[in-house]
Design an enzyme around this catalytic site. Sequence first.
Site, PDB file in Angstrom:
ATOM      1  N   TRP A 218       2.393   2.147  -8.423  1.00 52.64           N
ATOM      2  CA  TRP A 218       3.503   1.976  -7.483  1.00 52.64           C
ATOM      3  C   TRP A 218       3.032   2.041  -6.038  1.00 52.64           C
ATOM      4  CZ3 TRP A 218       6.414   4.858  -3.904  1.00 52.64           C
ATOM      5  CH2 TRP A 218       5.988   6.169  -3.699  1.00 52.64           C
ATOM      6  N   ASN A 219       1.934   2.746  -5.770  1.00 48.51           N
ATOM      7  CA  ASN A 219       1.451   2.902  -4.397  1.00 48.51           C
ATOM      8  C   ASN A 219      -0.045   2.588  -4.395  1.00 48.51           C
ATOM      9  OD1 ASN A 219       0.656   3.796  -1.883  1.00 48.51           O
ATOM     10  ND2 ASN A 219       1.981   5.595  -1.924  1.00 48.51           N
TER      11      ASN A 219
ATOM     12  N   HIS B  48       2.204  15.925  -1.382  1.00 49.55           N
ATOM     13  CA  HIS B  48       3.647  15.785  -1.566  1.00 49.55           C
ATOM     14  C   HIS B  48       4.371  17.005  -1.009  1.00 49.55           C
ATOM     15  CE1 HIS B  48       3.094  12.350  -4.312  1.00 49.55           C
ATOM     16  NE2 HIS B  48       4.353  12.108  -4.045  1.00 49.55           N
TER      17      HIS B  48
END
Lengths: 430, 430
Positions: free
Chosen positions: B316-317, B354
């Site tokens: 996704w990234n 995160h």
Amino acid sequence: FFSGGGGGGGKTLLDYFSLVILCHKLQESMLSSASSFRNYRGVLNWCVVMLVLSNARLFLENLLRYGILVDPIQVVSLFLKDPYSWPAACLVIVSNVFIFVALYTERKLAMGSISEKVGLLIYIFNLTVILCFPMVVVLKLPSITPVGGAFTLGVYTILFLKLYSYKDVNRWCRVRTQVKARSLSRSLSCPSSPSASSCMQSHVSYPGNLSLRDMYYFVFAPTLCYELNFPRSESIRMGFLLRRLFEMWMVPIIRSSMKPLQVCSCVPNHLIWLIFFYCFFHSSMNFVAELLRFGDREFYRDWWNSETITYFWQNWNIPVHKWCLRHFYKPLLRRGAGKLLSQSAVFFASAFFHEYLVSVPLRMFRLWAFMGMMAQLPLAWFVAKFLRGNYGNAAVWLSLIIGQPIAVLMYVHDYYVTHCQDDPTITEAL
Amino acid sequence: FFSGGGGGGGKTLLDYFSLVILCHKLQESMLSSASSFRNYRGVLNWCVVMLVLSNARLFLENLLRYGILVDPIQVVSLFLKDPYSWPAACLVIVSNVFIFVALYTERKLAMGSISEKVGLLIYIFNLTVILCFPMVVVLKLPSITPVGGAFTLGVYTILFLKLYSYKDVNRWCRVRTQVKARSLSRSLSCPSSPSASSCMQSHVSYPGNLSLRDMYYFVFAPTLCYELNFPRSESIRMGFLLRRLFEMWMVPIIRSSMKPLQVCSCVPNHLIWLIFFYCFFHSSMNFVAELLRFGDREFYRDWWNSETITYFWQNWNIPVHKWCLRHFYKPLLRRGAGKLLSQSAVFFASAFFHEYLVSVPLRMFRLWAFMGMMAQLPLAWFVAKFLRGNYGNAAVWLSLIIGQPIAVLMYVHDYYVTHCQDDPTITEAL
């Protein structure tokens, strides 16, 4: 780590660094229209998950209130007003007569007891009655509900298309046998095996196919095009069968959970159409095909990717599209009709059947369905002319989301106006 | 038509009938999991059309009430509490100091004025300050809003990863030059052209890349991995640029039209995340890349098809994934660490960042983000163990739809409890 140079070690280190230093290459993002990537299977799963989640509360409430089983009385009441007379079921049973007539005619034709002309006349009569008889009954008998009427007419229309195909293919077989016999008497070079399918064990050739068993297999098979030797799957996969059955059982529950949503909004109508599509063209037809070990499962193609209206109409309903191409469009072309004329003829026939299947059961001749089909023409021209790629696709979707409910609402509006407004079967039918 | 037999005509008629009589073949339905068909680009367009349609009324109401333009004061108020002090902007401007330090160090290292060890020490100091300095400022300065803080920390984190990559690649270049010089002095067989990319006109080789222009190109380029010669696109396509700009401008309007939907429901939160993904990873990054003629547009891969949690995190990234692979995972493997240890190290680093990006701007150390990352481990194991194909994909979607909002809501709940509950910037930030 970095001091280990010299010799082979230096060489591999050099290779490693040359490799690791380069890490970008010229490429487009996957979502760009310039990219050739088209695998979005996951998005389909997302839609299903979202559909289930957004209706989860309603779904659970319905489950707790009405239980897991679909109410059988409710389903029956869709088809019957008066439970002591079963007009729709009777009509479906009567349809067997037409099947027998077709089979009997074919047998006589194969034996040569009647001429081709007499056979054609019998067929014309038989097929005309198939279309007119249920129409008259539905219009005259007040005990048939709209849903029951639509179901009966649907069954008869399918039978009409099937028997037409049966007639054509059997005639082709006779012509082929004649031509073959003639060329065989001239050159004697052609062997008796007709094509590549001869290697199959239970291969049936022309007059051998005119059995009751073969006829009823075709009547129940999920196709409208007759073929002497349908491709058959190896065995019935029980897991596959149960999955399709589960899906078919889910549909009424999902639909009933959508009932509280307002009818006027396009979106639920469209969702119900999508669910109907999946249930009928994927679950039910695959279920029947699996039961009959019918091999050709192409009941639809990728209409969701259609970038023109034409592509959508050619790919969303393959049995009908295949029938039109094989028994209407190509014979017209062979008879010398132009391409445009043939296309228009197919289009008008399609519009006629749409109107027939909607107007007769509702007992209203408003031509909305016919006009809806006609409206496709300028729309198709506009989309093909001005919109390309994803924009064309979005236009097709928009015409589906907005166009269909409008046509449906037209009939609903008129039905409410002409009939009593608190009839529970109408709201049920939506 | 059917009487034209005999000779060549008979032959073609025979061919025609043989062809037209066979019209089915053994095949699966496209929606079956057994089918290899995976093109569902149209479903993606359907989602966009449905998203627009279902929000059309709210969207139009917002447009009429607030106008087409995004309210600039509202946007600025996200970043600033006191409009006379601009702490976030100041911090971003200060970040240039660290870029200069890195470039200056590299130049000294290339000239040989300082040893590798001194260079490494300077880098360690520089990179540590990059992570700690904005954190301290955000924690101590009450005038920084959570959004301003998150933005600043995001910029500094990206800079940290970029400068780390810059350091690594330049060191690899030095080692390569040394190894090459050594093997050249031994064999003299290796020509001076380093690799396949030498055919490019404006090819830059090692010390030539240590320019301010090259450094700032890398800082603004949409990648975290430094390379001496980035693949460049031919020209700036104005149409592409305008389309991306239009998409980026649409996002705040779509988001604002979703505001009336309740915050507690998972679905709108998930939709906002999807829109954010598209806006950031497709529109913005492609916009910047097009402006800089940066050729590698692979900012994401087909994570929507992921059938395991691992596949999702890897696809996704792509900028972060590529950085982790090139500058963390592979070097660890080369230094002799095991596969599992290296994977865990990458995972913990990711969990740390995160937490860093969420806790510091909110000034709350709750470890929800860290625990959210940790919860991925048993989930990934479960999905990989028990679910395959479309079921695995549905599980990944479900974890995204339900998991993310839960983590977000944890922080929102705690933020509301600790801070005043009627602060307009908080509801804005959601």
